[in-house]
Design a protein around this motif. Structure first.
Motif, PDB file in Angstrom:
ATOM      1  N   VAL A  46       0.859  -1.182   0.000  1.00 27.11           N
ATOM      2  CA  VAL A  46       0.000   0.000   0.000  1.00 27.11           C
ATOM      3  C   VAL A  46       0.897   1.234   0.000  1.00 27.11           C
ATOM      4  O   VAL A  46       1.729   1.396   0.898  1.00 27.11           O
ATOM      5  CB  VAL A  46      -0.943   0.014   1.227  1.00 27.11           C
ATOM      6  CG1 VAL A  46      -1.797   1.265   1.231  1.00 27.11           C
ATOM      7  CG2 VAL A  46      -1.818  -1.228   1.230  1.00 27.11           C
ATOM      8  N   VAL A  47       0.728   2.085  -1.014  1.00 30.66           N
ATOM      9  CA  VAL A  47       1.540   3.287  -1.141  1.00 30.66           C
ATOM     10  C   VAL A  47       0.681   4.487  -0.756  1.00 30.66           C
ATOM     11  O   VAL A  47      -0.405   4.686  -1.296  1.00 30.66           O
ATOM     12  CB  VAL A  47       2.099   3.446  -2.568  1.00 30.66           C
ATOM     13  CG1 VAL A  47       2.978   4.690  -2.671  1.00 30.66           C
ATOM     14  CG2 VAL A  47       2.885   2.198  -2.970  1.00 30.66           C
ATOM     15  N   GLN A  48       1.223   5.277   0.168  1.00 33.66           N
ATOM     16  CA  GLN A  48       0.501   6.418   0.724  1.00 33.66           C
ATOM     17  C   GLN A  48       1.415   7.640   0.726  1.00 33.66           C
ATOM     18  O   GLN A  48       2.620   7.516   0.954  1.00 33.66           O
ATOM     19  CB  GLN A  48       0.078   6.090   2.162  1.00 33.66           C
ATOM     20  CG  GLN A  48      -0.597   7.209   2.901  1.00 33.66           C
ATOM     21  CD  GLN A  48      -0.883   6.813   4.345  1.00 33.66           C
ATOM     22  OE1 GLN A  48      -0.321   5.853   4.880  1.00 33.66           O
ATOM     23  NE2 GLN A  48      -1.760   7.555   4.983  1.00 33.66           N
ATOM     24  N   GLY A  49       0.854   8.810   0.496  1.00 37.81           N
ATOM     25  CA  GLY A  49       1.622  10.044   0.513  1.00 37.81           C
ATOM     26  C   GLY A  49       2.141  10.384  -0.873  1.00 37.81           C
ATOM     27  O   GLY A  49       1.728   9.801  -1.879  1.00 37.81           O
ATOM     28  N   PRO A  50       3.075  11.347  -0.939  1.00 39.14           N
ATOM     29  CA  PRO A  50       3.569  11.810  -2.237  1.00 39.14           C
ATOM     30  C   PRO A  50       4.227  10.727  -3.077  1.00 39.14           C
ATOM     31  O   PRO A  50       4.351  10.864  -4.288  1.00 39.14           O
ATOM     32  CB  PRO A  50       4.580  12.898  -1.882  1.00 39.14           C
ATOM     33  CG  PRO A  50       4.453  13.166  -0.435  1.00 39.14           C
ATOM     34  CD  PRO A  50       3.656  12.068   0.180  1.00 39.14           C
ATOM     35  N   ASN A  80      -6.763   9.145  -1.427  1.00 37.89           N
ATOM     36  CA  ASN A  80      -6.574  10.473  -0.835  1.00 37.89           C
ATOM     37  C   ASN A  80      -5.233  11.057  -1.254  1.00 37.89           C
ATOM     38  O   ASN A  80      -5.129  12.250  -1.567  1.00 37.89           O
ATOM     39  CB  ASN A  80      -6.661  10.418   0.698  1.00 37.89           C
ATOM     40  CG  ASN A  80      -8.067  10.206   1.186  1.00 37.89           C
ATOM     41  OD1 ASN A  80      -9.033  10.595   0.548  1.00 37.89           O
ATOM     42  ND2 ASN A  80      -8.196   9.579   2.337  1.00 37.89           N
ATOM     43  N   SER A  81      -4.201  10.229  -1.271  1.00 38.34           N
ATOM     44  CA  SER A  81      -2.870  10.689  -1.674  1.00 38.34           C
ATOM     45  C   SER A  81      -2.842  11.051  -3.155  1.00 38.34           C
ATOM     46  O   SER A  81      -2.209  12.034  -3.550  1.00 38.34           O
ATOM     47  CB  SER A  81      -1.824   9.624  -1.378  1.00 38.34           C
ATOM     48  OG  SER A  81      -1.756   9.364   0.011  1.00 38.34           O
ATOM     49  N   LEU A  82      -3.525  10.258  -3.977  1.00 40.89           N
ATOM     50  CA  LEU A  82      -3.604  10.585  -5.400  1.00 40.89           C
ATOM     51  C   LEU A  82      -4.228  11.963  -5.593  1.00 40.89           C
ATOM     52  O   LEU A  82      -3.725  12.789  -6.357  1.00 40.89           O
ATOM     53  CB  LEU A  82      -4.414   9.528  -6.157  1.00 40.89           C
ATOM     54  CG  LEU A  82      -3.789   8.148  -6.289  1.00 40.89           C
ATOM     55  CD1 LEU A  82      -4.788   7.165  -6.874  1.00 40.89           C
ATOM     56  CD2 LEU A  82      -2.529   8.210  -7.143  1.00 40.89           C
ATOM     57  N   ARG A  83      -5.318  12.185  -4.901  1.00 47.15           N
ATOM     58  CA  ARG A  83      -6.015  13.474  -4.985  1.00 47.15           C
ATOM     59  C   ARG A  83      -5.097  14.614  -4.537  1.00 47.15           C
ATOM     60  O   ARG A  83      -5.008  15.656  -5.183  1.00 47.15           O
ATOM     61  CB  ARG A  83      -7.291  13.413  -4.140  1.00 47.15           C
ATOM     62  CG  ARG A  83      -8.343  14.370  -4.515  1.00 47.15           C
ATOM     63  CD  ARG A  83      -9.705  14.119  -3.845  1.00 47.15           C
ATOM     64  NE  ARG A  83      -9.749  13.347  -2.619  1.00 47.15           N
ATOM     65  CZ  ARG A  83     -10.025  12.041  -2.548  1.00 47.15           C
ATOM     66  NH1 ARG A  83     -10.289  11.351  -3.636  1.00 47.15           N
ATOM     67  NH2 ARG A  83     -10.051  11.425  -1.389  1.00 47.15           N
ATOM     68  N   VAL A 103      -4.945   4.736   5.499  1.00 48.73           N
ATOM     69  CA  VAL A 103      -4.965   4.543   6.950  1.00 48.73           C
ATOM     70  C   VAL A 103      -6.117   3.617   7.360  1.00 48.73           C
ATOM     71  O   VAL A 103      -5.947   2.740   8.208  1.00 48.73           O
ATOM     72  CB  VAL A 103      -5.001   5.898   7.696  1.00 48.73           C
ATOM     73  CG1 VAL A 103      -6.302   6.646   7.461  1.00 48.73           C
ATOM     74  CG2 VAL A 103      -4.721   5.712   9.167  1.00 48.73           C
ATOM     75  N   ALA A 104      -7.269   3.762   6.745  1.00 47.03           N
ATOM     76  CA  ALA A 104      -8.404   2.888   7.054  1.00 47.03           C
ATOM     77  C   ALA A 104      -8.140   1.463   6.557  1.00 47.03           C
ATOM     78  O   ALA A 104      -8.452   0.487   7.246  1.00 47.03           O
ATOM     79  CB  ALA A 104      -9.681   3.442   6.439  1.00 47.03           C
ATOM     80  N   HIS A 105      -7.541   1.335   5.372  1.00 43.57           N
ATOM     81  CA  HIS A 105      -7.238   0.010   4.829  1.00 43.57           C
ATOM     82  C   HIS A 105      -6.238  -0.725   5.726  1.00 43.57           C
ATOM     83  O   HIS A 105      -6.393  -1.910   6.001  1.00 43.57           O
ATOM     84  CB  HIS A 105      -6.686   0.141   3.405  1.00 43.57           C
ATOM     85  CG  HIS A 105      -6.460  -1.159   2.738  1.00 43.57           C
ATOM     86  ND1 HIS A 105      -7.496  -1.935   2.247  1.00 43.57           N
ATOM     87  CD2 HIS A 105      -5.317  -1.857   2.487  1.00 43.57           C
ATOM     88  CE1 HIS A 105      -7.007  -3.048   1.727  1.00 43.57           C
ATOM     89  NE2 HIS A 105      -5.678  -3.021   1.853  1.00 43.57           N
ATOM     90  N   LEU A 106      -5.223   0.005   6.191  1.00 40.53           N
ATOM     91  CA  LEU A 106      -4.235  -0.593   7.086  1.00 40.53           C
ATOM     92  C   LEU A 106      -4.891  -1.100   8.363  1.00 40.53           C
ATOM     93  O   LEU A 106      -4.612  -2.218   8.820  1.00 40.53           O
ATOM     94  CB  LEU A 106      -3.147   0.414   7.436  1.00 40.53           C
ATOM     95  CG  LEU A 106      -2.331   0.973   6.264  1.00 40.53           C
ATOM     96  CD1 LEU A 106      -1.429   2.102   6.739  1.00 40.53           C
ATOM     97  CD2 LEU A 106      -1.529  -0.103   5.584  1.00 40.53           C
TER      98      LEU A 106
END
Length: 119
Positions: A46-50, A80-83, A103-106
């Motif tokens: 799961v990739v999150q952030g920039p 959310n990060s994509l947006r 965060v919810a998926h985690l």
């Protein structure tokens, strides 16, 4: 998502600003895990952030992404990060899926008994 025959899976969390070499290393971790865990165990990155920018079709780690998909490692981008980065799902490398909020998926995966790794 179907559970592995031996139970919950492995979730690898890639967060924050990521350099191409960092994401490539995380993807190598997923390949190493695939080789070592019980066959059929689900693995997600799961990739999150920039760092989600590195999941774009023109990514310098595109070959590593495609290879992991052939190993049945799911790569998921945080919507959310994509947006936040202005990246549209249509710009992602083929085969990458999204989750509404990483965060919810985690949290959900941990509640389901999945192992959590943050390299």
């Amino acid at each position: 998502m179907p559970q592995a025959p031996n139970g919950p899976g492995l979730l690898i969390h890639a967060a924050g600003p990521l350099e191409p070499n960092t994401l490539a290393g995380i993807l190598r971790n997923s390949a190493n895990a695939r080789a070592a865990v019980t066959p059929g165990t689900a693995i997600e990155v799961v990739v999150q952030g920039p760092g989600v920018r590195l999941l774009a079709a023109d990514s310098p780690v595109g070959d590593a992404i495609t290879h992991r998909q052939h190993l049945n490692v799911k790569i998921l981008a945080c919507a959310n990060s994509l947006r936040s980065t202005g990246l549209d799902t249509k710009e992602l490398t083929a085969g990458i899926n999204t989750v509404p909020a990483a965060v919810a998926h985690l949290a959900e995966r941990q509640w389901q008994g999945w192992a959590y790794v943050r390299p």
